[in-house]
Structures are given as structure tokens and as C-alpha cells.
Design a protein around this motif. Structure first.
Motif: not given
Length: 216
Positions: A133-134, A138-143
Motif C-alpha cells: 500500500l505504501l 509513494r512512501a518511498l519517495a518521501r523516505v
């Protein structure tokens, strides 16, 4: 003192206060602080979950996302309330995970809060369905953005690595991270922080030791 509070009915009391005073941001700041401290004990984390604490934390993140003090305290509460994997499952069911990313977007330059949110994302990453889900959100872009926020801060960099290591076990997720330049950032980080054991440990997990870190 946590044991005394829990035995004295403090868990149900703090959740009851949250239920009836959730529109009061000042009070909810205090409630989130108490929840964060209490949830540091594993068995109290379970008790808080049984009294709907996750609902009130998610409520604060959703309705008061622009309030930096409140979301910082709510983030700390969520950090300690998501050590239990079933609580991550509950948040997935409540569709509450993306709200953490919204809070990140609103406070992306707040290093202290970003470190907390990276810890929350690390807890989420233990569950495969949460990772899927993350990645979609696009959670990885935030990391990746967090890694670039303060490259010289080893605490932040370790927090980011912990948020990433479980994604490195999945080939599709690794391709996404490669497209974001994350492996290169990790390599540079390990050179820049060659003497930091945390950076080296989790950097090696990410780059070469493809094992899931169940307890981060």
C-alpha cells in the motif's frame, strides 16, 4: 509508574478523555503525550489498542495535520502503538496509513518530526500488505526526500534506513527505490558515516543482507 497508571484504570481514562474531548487540540496534545509514554510498555500498548487508542491518534493526524506540536505528539504515540503488528493491520483496515504521508508532506522540513515518522514507517514496513500500500502511495519517495533533508544527521539517516530495509527484500520494490536513487544515497551515507554503527548495520541490511528486520 506506567504499571501503576495501567492498574489504576489510567488506560481507559485517557481514552475516554480522548473520546469526549477530541475537538480540543490542547487537551489532545496532552492525551497523545500520555498515550506515547504508556505505550512504551508492550502490554500497555495492547491495552490501549483495546480501548480504541489508534482511532484517536489517527483522528489527530487527520484533523489536525497542520498543527506541528499535536502531530509530533501523535506521531510519538503512533510510533509506540505500532510495535504490535496487529495494530498495523488495524490501521491498514482503517485506511489510515496514507495520513502519515500527508503529515510528512506538510512538515517535510521538520527534522525531529520526520525522524519520528520514519520510525512509524519502519513499523508499518514489517507487514507485506502495508508495504504494498505504501509503495502505491509513494512512501518511498518521501523516505528519499528525508534522506536528502539532512545528510549529515546520523540519527535521521538511521531512521530512514530502518524505514527502507524491509522493502529491499522485494525485487519490484527495489526497482522503485533504484529509480528514486535510494541505493546511491545509502552508499553515500555509509561512506559519510563510516564510523556510525547504526548506519553501517542497516546500510548492510539494505545493500546486501536481504533479510526482513522483524524488530527494528
Amino acid at each position: 509508574w506506567r504499571d501503576e497508571v495501567a492498574r489504576g484504570g489510567g488506560v481507559s481514562l485517557v481514552c475516554d478523555i480522548a473520546k469526549h474531548r477530541k475537538e480540543n487540540q490542547a487537551i489532545m496534545c496532552q492525551v497523545m503525550t500520555v498515550m506515547a509514554y504508556l505505550a512504551a510498555e508492550d502490554y500497555i500498548e495492547i491495552m490501549l489498542g483495546q480501548h480504541d487508542a489508534l482511532h484517536y491518534v489517527a483522528y489527530c493526524l487527520c484533523h489536525y495535520a497542520v498543527n506541528p506540536e499535536l502531530v509530533t505528539r501523535a506521531g510519538l504515540a503512533l510510533l509506540n502503538l505500532t510495535v504490535c503488528e496487529s495494530h498495523v493491520d488495524e490501521l491498514v483496515e482503517k485506511e489510515a496509513l496514507p495520513q502519515v504521508l500527508t503529515v510528512f508532506d506538510l512538515h517535510a522540513s521538520d527534522v525531529h518530526l520526520v525522524i519520528i515518522l520514519m520510525g512509524v514507517l519502519a513499523n508499518f514496513s514489517v507487514k507485506a500488505d502495508a508495504r504494498k500500500l505504501l509503495v502505491k502511495e509513494r512512501a518511498l519517495a518521501r523516505v528519499a526526500a528525508a534522506m536528502r533533508l539532512d545528510p549529515g544527521n546520523p540519527v535521521l539517516q538511521v531512521a530512514c534506513l530502518k524505514a527502507l530495509v524491509n522493502y529491499s527484500t522485494d525485487a519490484e520494490h527495489y526497482v522503485v527505490m533504484d529509480g528514486l536513487g535510494i541505493p546511491a544515497l545509502v552508499g553515500a551515507m555509509m561512506v559519510d558515516h563510516a564510523d556510525d554503527p547504526g548506519v553501517q548495520k542497516y546500510g548492510n541490511f539494505f545493500l546486501g543482507q536481504h533479510t526482513e528486520c522483524l524488530i527494528l
